[in-house]
Design an enzyme around this catalytic site. Structure first.
Site, PDB file in Angstrom:
ATOM      1  N   HIS A 147      -7.978 -32.053 -16.783  1.00 39.69           N
ATOM      2  CA  HIS A 147      -7.738 -33.503 -16.954  1.00 39.69           C
ATOM      3  C   HIS A 147      -6.262 -33.835 -17.119  1.00 39.69           C
ATOM      4  CE1 HIS A 147     -11.954 -34.287 -17.131  1.00 39.69           C
ATOM      5  NE2 HIS A 147     -12.156 -33.687 -18.291  1.00 39.69           N
ATOM      6  N   ASP A 184     -16.283 -27.652 -12.983  1.00 41.25           N
ATOM      7  CA  ASP A 184     -16.503 -28.296 -14.289  1.00 41.25           C
ATOM      8  C   ASP A 184     -17.243 -29.614 -14.020  1.00 41.25           C
ATOM      9  OD1 ASP A 184     -15.041 -28.401 -17.322  1.00 41.25           O
ATOM     10  OD2 ASP A 184     -15.633 -30.344 -16.482  1.00 41.25           O
ATOM     11  N   HIS A 186     -17.007 -32.467 -15.258  1.00 33.53           N
ATOM     12  CA  HIS A 186     -16.178 -33.677 -15.295  1.00 33.53           C
ATOM     13  C   HIS A 186     -15.200 -33.672 -14.118  1.00 33.53           C
ATOM     14  CE1 HIS A 186     -17.476 -32.791 -19.493  1.00 33.53           C
ATOM     15  NE2 HIS A 186     -17.864 -34.055 -19.381  1.00 33.53           N
ATOM     16  N   ASP A 272     -19.922 -26.796 -18.182  1.00 35.06           N
ATOM     17  CA  ASP A 272     -20.559 -27.973 -18.781  1.00 35.06           C
ATOM     18  C   ASP A 272     -21.494 -28.702 -17.822  1.00 35.06           C
ATOM     19  OD1 ASP A 272     -18.268 -28.680 -17.408  1.00 35.06           O
ATOM     20  OD2 ASP A 272     -17.261 -29.572 -19.145  1.00 35.06           O
TER      21      ASP A 272
HETATM   22  C1  3YP Z   1     -13.362 -35.317 -22.992  1.00 35.62           C
HETATM   23  C2  3YP Z   1     -13.546 -36.618 -23.674  1.00 35.62           C
HETATM   24  C3  3YP Z   1     -14.933 -37.098 -23.350  1.00 35.62           C
HETATM   25  C4  3YP Z   1     -15.538 -36.100 -22.419  1.00 35.62           C
HETATM   26  C5  3YP Z   1     -14.737 -34.868 -22.613  1.00 35.62           C
HETATM   27  C6  3YP Z   1     -14.771 -34.018 -21.401  1.00 35.62           C
HETATM   28  C7  3YP Z   1     -14.022 -32.742 -21.622  1.00 35.62           C
HETATM   29  C8  3YP Z   1     -14.255 -31.793 -20.513  1.00 35.62           C
HETATM   30  O1  3YP Z   1     -15.004 -30.864 -20.568  1.00 35.62           O
HETATM   31  N1  3YP Z   1     -13.642 -31.983 -19.383  1.00 35.62           N
HETATM   32  O2  3YP Z   1     -13.818 -31.163 -18.360  1.00 35.62           O
HETATM   33 ZN    ZN Z   2     -15.703 -30.700 -18.453  1.00 37.55          ZN
END
Ligand code: 3YP
Ligand code: ZN
Length: 382
Positions: A147, A184, A186, A272
């Site tokens: 991220h 991942d 996300h 995840d």
């Molecule tokens: C970060 C804030 C809300 C969701 C969370 C995701 C973290 C993650 O595993 N990103 O790949």
């Molecule tokens: Zn994630």
């Protein structure tokens, strides 16, 4: 049994010392009714448990241990702005640590150094593979990275580990074309941001549609400028399991890689999308992670002499992440742990292999994006 390829494996005790604080998600706050808790949802123990499961498994003697190393500030500055790196470095000197940008990316004192150790872990794994020290590698790093955008950390990510390693490979190891495959759950928004207009780095993200971040990871977001077609997004509906993910890899990821012809593939390996994860609503089991691993490994063998490196991203089930992680390492080594999937029988009857029309539709739409992926020839002729 002995491993069919030499697999590098990397963990550092300090990855297990990442301090996400005593809030469950954001910092505890009595005025908001937010209680402190022993385990933040991204507590480092989840990944430490994966490492310990490896240590008690037969894989321990099959893996080639690689040492973590610190990425230098200059390594980080290849993909992040000086103001962002400085902000994390300065806060990291404070006894209470700080936050990497969004209020949900806490780190403790020294967090800057552990984040450099995570990025440096992927750097070392990439070097070991490209220089032939090992055939492939799994860097079990923490904190995660995908991220983190050029100008800000977010979503538990400080520095974009895979991107730091990709930039290092391109600038120091003579590699030009790199693909980053992010499974991942996300969206890999940071990786996409960093390489958005770069025609030599293909970013592919499989993710749960509209999960996190907000308004991010749509198929229509396809790269810009010189890099049109080199940001590939595969949003999948909530409830997607093994067959959906395997189909997306077979019908979209592998054809995109074959067309792009990278010299190196980096897998942003979050767990995840698993059926037990608290931060998403997908249904992948160990079986699905093993199948995806086999497919990208075969693609790497066909495309780039097996030059593929796995770097840990998210995953928040302390129960199931180690099981999924062992599955990936089983495929890489070609050696079974003998542990199997202790949860497999439970989940196998819950629809984890279903493939519904609405899911097929999303995979088919994403497959159309392969047309936009530039082949090497089309880039050299301008
Ligand atoms: C970060 C804030 C809300 C969701 C969370 C995701 C973290 C993650 O595993 N990103 O790949
Ligand atoms: Zn994630």
């Amino acid at each position: 049994m002995s491993a069919s390829r030499k697999v590098g494996y990397l963990w550092d005790t300090l990855y297990g010392w990442v301090d996400t604080g005593s809030g469950g998600f954001t910092p505890a706050n009595p005025e908001a009714g937010l209680q402190p808790i022993g385990h933040h949802v991204a507590h480092a123990d989840t990944k430490r448990r994966f490492h310990e499961a490896v240590q008690v498994s037969p894989l321990r003697k099959e893996l080639t241990v690689l040492e973590a190393e610190y990425a230098t500030k200059d390594d980080i500055l290849r993909v992040h702005s000086a103001s962002m790196v400085d902000s994390i470095e300065v806060q990291s000197r404070s006894d209470k640590g700080g936050d990497a940008g969004d209020g949900a990316t806490p780190f403790g004192k020294g967090g800057y150094d552990i984040a450099r150790l995570a990025a440096g872990g992927v750097k070392h794994a990439v070097r070991a593979v490209l220089q032939g020290e090992v055939d492939t590698a799994y860097a079990l790093i923490n904190p995660p990275g995908h991220h983190a955008e050029r100008n800000s950390g977010m979503g538990f990510c400080l520095f974009n580990n895979c991107s730091v390693a990709a930039a290092y490979a391109r600038e120091e190891l003579g590699v030009k074309r790199v693909a980053i495959v992010d499974w991942d759950v996300h969206h890999g928004n940071g990786t996409q941001d960093i390489w958005w207009d770069n025609p030599d780095v293909l970013t592919i993200s499989l993710h749960q549609n509209k999960c996190y971040p907000a308004e991010s990871g749509y198929r229509e977001h396809n790269g810009g400028g010189e890099g049109v077609g080199t940001a590939l997004n595969i949003p999948l509906p909530p409830g997607s399991g093994n067959t959906v993910y395997e189909s997306a890899v077979r019908d979209v990821v592998v054809p995109a890689l074959e067309k792009f012809q990278p010299e190196l593939i980096i897998v942003a390996s979050g767990f995840d999308a698993s059926v037990m994860d608290p931060l998403a609503r997908q249904m992948v089991t160990q079986k699905g992670f093993k199948a995806m691993t086999q497919m990208v490994l075969d693609a790497a063998d066909n495309i780039c002499d097996g030059n593929i490196v796995f770097a840990q991203e998210g995953g928040y089930s302390p129960y199931y992440l180690p099981v999924c992680g062992l599955g990936v390492l089983e495929v890489l080594t070609g050696v079974e742990t003998g542990f199997g999937d202790p949860f497999g029988a439970l989940f196998s009857t819950q629809g984890v292999d279903d493939y519904f029309d609405h899911q097929k539709h999303e995979v088919a739409e994403a497959a159309k994006l392969v047309d936009n992926v530039p082949a090497p020839e089309s880039i050299s002729v301008s």
